[in-house]
Design a protein around this motif. Structure first.
Motif, short mmCIF file in Angstrom:
data_model
loop_
_atom_site.label_atom_id
_atom_site.label_comp_id
_atom_site.label_asym_id
_atom_site.label_seq_id
_atom_site.Cartn_x
_atom_site.Cartn_y
_atom_site.Cartn_z
N ASP A 110 -2.43 -5.06 -4.93
CA ASP A 110 -1.34 -5.97 -5.28
C ASP A 110 -1.16 -7.05 -4.21
O ASP A 110 -0.74 -8.17 -4.51
N VAL A 111 -1.48 -6.71 -2.97
CA VAL A 111 -1.43 -7.71 -1.89
C VAL A 111 -2.50 -8.77 -2.16
O VAL A 111 -2.26 -9.99 -2.08
N ILE A 112 -3.69 -8.30 -2.52
CA ILE A 112 -4.80 -9.23 -2.79
C ILE A 112 -4.46 -10.10 -4.00
O ILE A 112 -4.65 -11.33 -3.97
N ASP A 113 -3.94 -9.49 -5.05
CA ASP A 113 -3.61 -10.26 -6.25
C ASP A 113 -2.55 -11.31 -5.96
O ASP A 113 -2.64 -12.44 -6.45
N ALA A 114 -1.56 -10.94 -5.14
CA ALA A 114 -0.50 -11.91 -4.81
C ALA A 114 -1.10 -13.09 -4.05
O ALA A 114 -0.76 -14.25 -4.31
N LEU A 115 -2.00 -12.79 -3.13
CA LEU A 115 -2.63 -13.88 -2.35
C LEU A 115 -3.51 -14.75 -3.25
O LEU A 115 -3.50 -15.98 -3.14
N LYS A 116 -4.26 -14.10 -4.15
CA LYS A 116 -5.13 -14.88 -5.05
C LYS A 116 -4.31 -15.82 -5.92
O LYS A 116 -4.66 -17.00 -6.10
#
Ligand SMILES: Cc1cc2nc3c(=O)[nH]c(=O)nc-3n(C[C@H](O)[C@H](O)[C@H](O)COP(=O)(O)OP(=O)(O)OC[C@H]3O[C@@H](n4cnc5c(N)ncnc54)[C@H](O)[C@@H]3O)c2cc1C
Length: 480
Positions: A110-116
């Protein structure tokens, strides 16, 4: 408009790319793996300990080797800023153990998705499966053909790979014909200046990509399967940067003649002391794990940096495990003797000389094992009894000081963080810009900065990425 190429889509590179885009730059983010943030995905056992809310006074004790090099970046983007940033981009967070921050979902993805999503909203053009092979400077053979946007009103000069290659970059790409990489200072600026990066694109073709500014955020060398294979050190060193000696940290420590029966034992509320050359260097309390690689877990990791440095110097290193750190020797001995008295009363004594400093173990080992169950997990008992026999120590003393001489440490494949890296003496720590190369900045683990476990390493990545992307603040013209 300025054009920025960020190399490496880890946490540092993603923060740098988005921040540069927020400042109005046209940004390309190059990632050699097929997806961004592969290492980020495995952080915190898949839960991602995003940051640690300790203020600088306490945070700084966890940063190595010279914490003041990180201070400007930390103040530019504090741990509170990190939390606010993630909350603002749509990632709720939770606090654990007082100061450790995790995504509320407990999912690093979810951290990666938010950054993407944040990068997409800002128009950052991310190109995955695209490895940067070298920096091209004015003196690189063939580089004359490249129209340097830093010197040419930012106009594009090259043919672009087509959409079908997975690249529809707006930066300049030319067919790569550069091979050697010989650098001299740019005659107009007295600084070395990068004109382009040579990349291998998703189709396996070599191309040149030009921009005004480059941010190197390729991470360290640990867990190379995540893409962090140390490429950035060679790229920076080819430009004249000094790489401080690299070594794995937050890594397992392998005892001499490791008793394999310990593998799998996890201990809570224990203490360890690190000795190098017989001198006490550090004491820690908390969780410790015995694995196939040796001694790991939070407190094992906490002492690992100093242990690795000492081992690399050829010094003697040992860990003293204290199974009962909350008790003094007198308290533990009193308990042992109380229980022994009960046993003698019951006519089942099989241990002689328990009051002495040394003891002889007599009678059945089963009886001793049964007795030790009150003091330690069952899986620890047989190795502990072996240690008693070998050391001749009283059980109370062995429980308070079980000595593990250390032979070696876990390698790059399983260490968490890389210590060493780009010398901070060659980086302007107020901007993260190179002092040697006019249009190059650094961010993240590639730098000679590392930290203990607890969210500190990601804070280094986020804060240095934020600072590098900002070009050191709005006053720096190159990125605005
Ligand atoms: C198992 C594990 C657990 C961890 N848990 C935590 C935690 O919970 N909290 C914490 O604070 N820290 C944690 N860390 C440390 C943290 O993950 C790193 O410090 C952090 O990821 C460093 O970020 P970075 O962006 O500098 O580098 P990286 O995350 O390593 O990203 C660098 C990126 O650059 C790319 N790249 C490399 N070379 C090239 C090239 N030539 N061309 C293009 N792209 C390239 C790589 O593929 C990679 O995606 C953990 C590390 C590990 C291994």
């Amino acid at each position: 408009m300025r054009e920025v190429i960020v190399i490496g889509a880890g946490p540092a590179g993603m923060l740098a790319a988005g921040t540069a885009a927020e400042k109005g730059a046209k940004v390309i983010l190059l990632e050699k793996m097929e997806k961004p943030g592969r290492k980020l995905a495995i952080t915190g056992k898949g839960r991602c300990n995003i940051t640690n809310l300790k203020d600088w006074e306490y945070f700084s004790h966890h940063v190595h080797p010279v914490n003041r090099y990180f201070k400007p970046a930390f103040y530019h983007f504090t741990s509170e800023d990190t939390v606010k940033f993630f909350n603002d981009i749509g990632l709720p967070t939770v606090l654990e153990r007082g100061t450790r921050v995790y995504p509320a979902s407990q999912r690093s993805f979810d951290v990666i998705d938010a950054l993407k999503s944040w990068l997409e909203r800002l128009g950052v053009h991310m190109i995955c499966s695209c490895q940067v092979l070298e920096f091209v400077t004015a003196q690189t053979p063939g580089a004359k053909a490249i129209n340097d946007p830093g010197q040419s009103n930012g106009s594009h000069s090259a043919d672009y790979p087509d959409q079908s290659s997975g690249i529809n970059a707006s930066a300049q790409i030319t067919r790569a014909n550069a091979s050697a990489n010989i650098h001299i200072n740019d005659e107009r600026t007295n600084f070395l200046r990068i004109r382009a990066v040579k990349v291998r694109n998703p189709r396996g073709e070599e191309r040149l990509l030009t921009a005004n500014h480059f941010i190197l955020a390729t991470g360290g060398k640990t867990y190379p399967g995540t893409g962090s294979t140390g490429d950035g050190y060679a790229l920076a060193s080819a430009l004249g940067h000094t790489i401080e000696p690299l070594f794995p940290t937050l890594t397992a420590l392998m005892p001499v003649d490791y008793d394999k029966r310990l593998e799998g034992v996890q201990l809570r509320n224990v203490g360890i002391e690190l000795y190098t050359e017989e001198v006490l260097r550090r004491s820690e309390e908390g969780e410790l794990y015995f694995t196939n690689l040796g001694i790991e877990g939070p407190i094992g990791f906490r002492v690992s940096r100093q242990a690795v440095v000492a081992l690399n110097k050829g010094q003697r290193v040992s860990l003293h495990l204290n199974l009962k750190p909350a008790l003094t020797r007198e308290q533990l001995m009193a308990r042992w003797e109380r229980e022994e008295a009960k046993r003698i009363g019951g006519g089942r004594s099989n241990i002689a000389g328990v009051k002495g400093e040394q003891m002889q173990i007599k009678g059945s080992a089963d009886d001793l094992s049964r007795r030790l169950k009150a003091y330690m997990p069952v899986a620890l008992i047989d190795p502990f009894v072996s240690y008693l026999v070998q050391s001749g120590l009283h059980p109370v003393d062995a429980m308070l000081k079980w000595e593990f001489p250390i032979a070696s440490y876990g390698d790059w494949a399983r260490a968490v963080v890389t210590a060493g890296g780009i010398s901070m003496k060659e980086v302007d720590v107020h901007t993260m810009r190179s002092k040697l190369v006019e249009n190059l900045s650094f961010a993240g683990e590639i730098l000679d900065l590392d930290a203990d476990s607890g969210g500190y390493n990601l804070q280094i990545a986020f804060a240095t990425g934020r600072l590098a992307g900002a070009g050191g603040g709005t006053s720096i013209p190159a990125l605005t």
